[in-house]
Design an enzyme around this catalytic site. Structure first.
Site, short mmCIF file in Angstrom:
data_model
loop_
_atom_site.label_atom_id
_atom_site.label_comp_id
_atom_site.label_asym_id
_atom_site.label_seq_id
_atom_site.Cartn_x
_atom_site.Cartn_y
_atom_site.Cartn_z
N HIS A 79 82.90 99.43 -6.73
CA HIS A 79 83.64 99.74 -5.57
C HIS A 79 84.60 98.41 -5.32
CE1 HIS A 79 84.79 100.18 -1.20
NE2 HIS A 79 84.67 101.33 -1.50
N ASP B 199 75.20 95.54 -4.48
CA ASP B 199 75.92 96.34 -3.56
C ASP B 199 75.09 97.35 -3.45
OD1 ASP B 199 77.39 98.08 -2.38
OD2 ASP B 199 79.17 98.05 -3.56
N GLN C 69 75.58 102.70 -1.59
CA GLN C 69 75.21 103.99 -1.97
C GLN C 69 73.90 104.23 -2.36
OE1 GLN C 69 77.42 106.38 -1.60
NE2 GLN C 69 79.25 105.33 -1.08
N LYS D 248 76.77 104.81 6.18
CA LYS D 248 76.10 105.77 5.52
C LYS D 248 74.91 106.14 5.46
CE LYS D 248 79.74 103.39 2.28
NZ LYS D 248 80.82 104.21 2.22
N CYS E 288 88.05 103.95 -4.33
CA CYS E 288 88.15 102.43 -4.19
C CYS E 288 87.61 101.88 -5.33
CB CYS E 288 87.53 101.87 -2.90
SG CYS E 288 88.10 102.34 -1.15
#
Ligand code: 7TS
Length: 428
Positions: free
Chosen positions: A139, A216, A219, A242, A382
């Site tokens: 991302h 990261d 997700q 999220k 993104c």
């Protein structure tokens, strides 16, 4: 990279769900909404998830009965607010298996958390000629902060490609990893392909070269059981919104020795020890990274989201999503002229499914589905590097969460039949 789905139908409609979805749905007021006269089918969870009453109520309760600023008052409300805020820090850390709350920094979101590392750690430690390894599926939040600090310090970004099946090319990673590598900045799970990356293996290889791993987790944290100790990374970032929590609150976890050695990210109230005319000294962790009045209410909301997800059990959340994703991949494979991206094995991915229908622009697909009450995301998500490598400008993406059902997957597939009828150019 792309792969037209040709999996043999195996009639994998989930029968025994790991979650009691009907009960879960009753906790989400927004799922009672209609869009264009149709019940809302929310398949844009990778952008942001919906919020259960328990999270909304925790925020309302704070403002109605507990609101005060933290870390600065001797009055009862301020001390209570401080206790709740610090309990939320401990709770958010515990969600990813962290026992030391001093290693948990609250940020606005994943983006701010990753910028914090790039700026506070990167500016101090990167030198001309150093290298930062990124991947083609990052991302922009995991890439752009490093590009900026690299340009400032004379460092260089190296990008690991994916293989045709949507997994990371680990041979290419090994080849790019050298003694010049200082940082490996990598997603735990892709927000387009769904690919789950082998973080533990990446961390072991990176550490052998003396490089740090900045992961990261935007997700992955909402969808997989995450235990930081098992991953071996040095920094890990995620967003509250999220994972059923509010917007405006995120987390950076970092190893204590690294956070202690880093300069502050922002300067201001709350993060200092002593201030003189021309210089200041810094507070200890965690206050060093908490300049200004923090997002107290939403930290408390995030803690409520952690409670909600842990009560469901992250193993069950994962099972539910694997089943639903397997079913979605199988059903989408029956749609003519569709390309589905990412690993075919549902165990190797999360519940995000990006696709394209030949001859149909994703924005048209998204608009037709919206008419049917179905929310998906279209665009480059993104991830311009990834879309360039897929040789497409945009994709459509459905992404699942705890309240989604096999019926909703069926509705998506029916909606795509309508899209095809309305928009597809006659193919030769
Ligand atoms: N990293 C990944 C892998 C993401 O998917 C996102 C958001 C971010 C970082 C940034 O998170 P934020 O909370 O700071 O915005 N991804 C998406 C998406 O896929 N669609 O909308 C936002």
């Amino acid at each position: 990279m792309s792969s037209t789905m040709t999996t043999q139908p195996r009639n994998s409609r989930p029968t025994r769900d790991a979650l009691d979805v009907a009960r879960i749905r009753a906790d989400f007021p927004i799922l009672g909404r209609e869009i264009h006269g149709k019940p809302l089918i929310y398949l844009d969870n990778a952008s942001t998830a919906q919020k259960p009453r328990q999270v909304i109520q925790a925020i309302v309760d704070f403002y109605e009965t507990g609101n005060a600023n933290v870390h600065r008052g001797v009055h009862t409300l301020s001390m209570e607010a401080t206790d709740q805020y610090e309990a939320a820090r401990e709770r958010a850390g515990r969600f990813i298996g962290v026992t030391d709350p001093l290693e948990v920094v609250f940020t606005r979101n994943t983006t701010e958390a990753l910028n914090l590392v790039a700026i506070a750690w990167g500016r101090e430690n990167l030198r001309a000629g150093d290298e930062i390894i990124s991947t083609v599926l990052e991302h922009h939040s995991s890439l752009v902060p490093w590009q900026r600090v690299a340009a400032e310090r004379g460092a260089r970004i190296r990008v690991v490609p994916t293989r045709v099946d949507g997994t990371l090319d680990m041979d290419a990673f090994r080849a790019l990893l050298t003694d010049r590598t200082r940082v490996v900045a990598v997603a735990h799970a892709s927000n387009v392909l769904g690919t789950i990356l082998p973080l533990a293996e990446i961390a072991e290889l990176a550490h052998a070269r003396g490089a740090l791993v900045v992961a990261d987790g935007a997700q992955s944290t909402p969808h997989l059981p995450v235990r930081i100790a098992d991953l071996g990374v040095d920094f890990y970032a995620f967003s509250g919104h999220k994972m059923l929590g509010p917007t405006g609150i995120g987390v950076l976890w970092g190893r204590r020795n690294l956070l202690e050695a880093m300069p502050p990210f922002l300067g201001g109230g709350g993060m200092i020890r002593e201030v003189y005319e021309d210089r200041s000294t810094w507070a200890d962790l965690p206050d060093k990274f908490d300049a200004g009045t923090p997002n107290i209410a939403d930290a408390i909301g995030l803690a409520a989201a952690c409670d909600y997800l842990d009560a469901l059990g992250m193993e069950n959340v994962r099972r539910h999503e694997v089943e639903l994703t397997a079913y979605a991949l199988e059903r989408l494979a029956t749609v003519p002229d569709i390309t589905v991206y990412g690993p075919r094995n549902p165990e190797a991915r999360t519940g995000v499914v990006a696709f394209n229908m030949e001859g149909v622009h994703p924005h048209d697909a998204g608009t037709v589905l919206d008419e049917a009450g179905i929310a998906i995301r279209v665009g480059h998500h993104c991830c311009q590097l990834l879309h360039r490598s897929l040789d497409v400008a945009a994709t459509s993406r459905a992404s699942f969460y705890v309240y989604n059902t096999a019926d909703e997957v069926d509705a998506l597939v029916d909606g795509l039949a309508t899209v095809r009828r309305l928009y597809q150019r006659r193919l030769a």
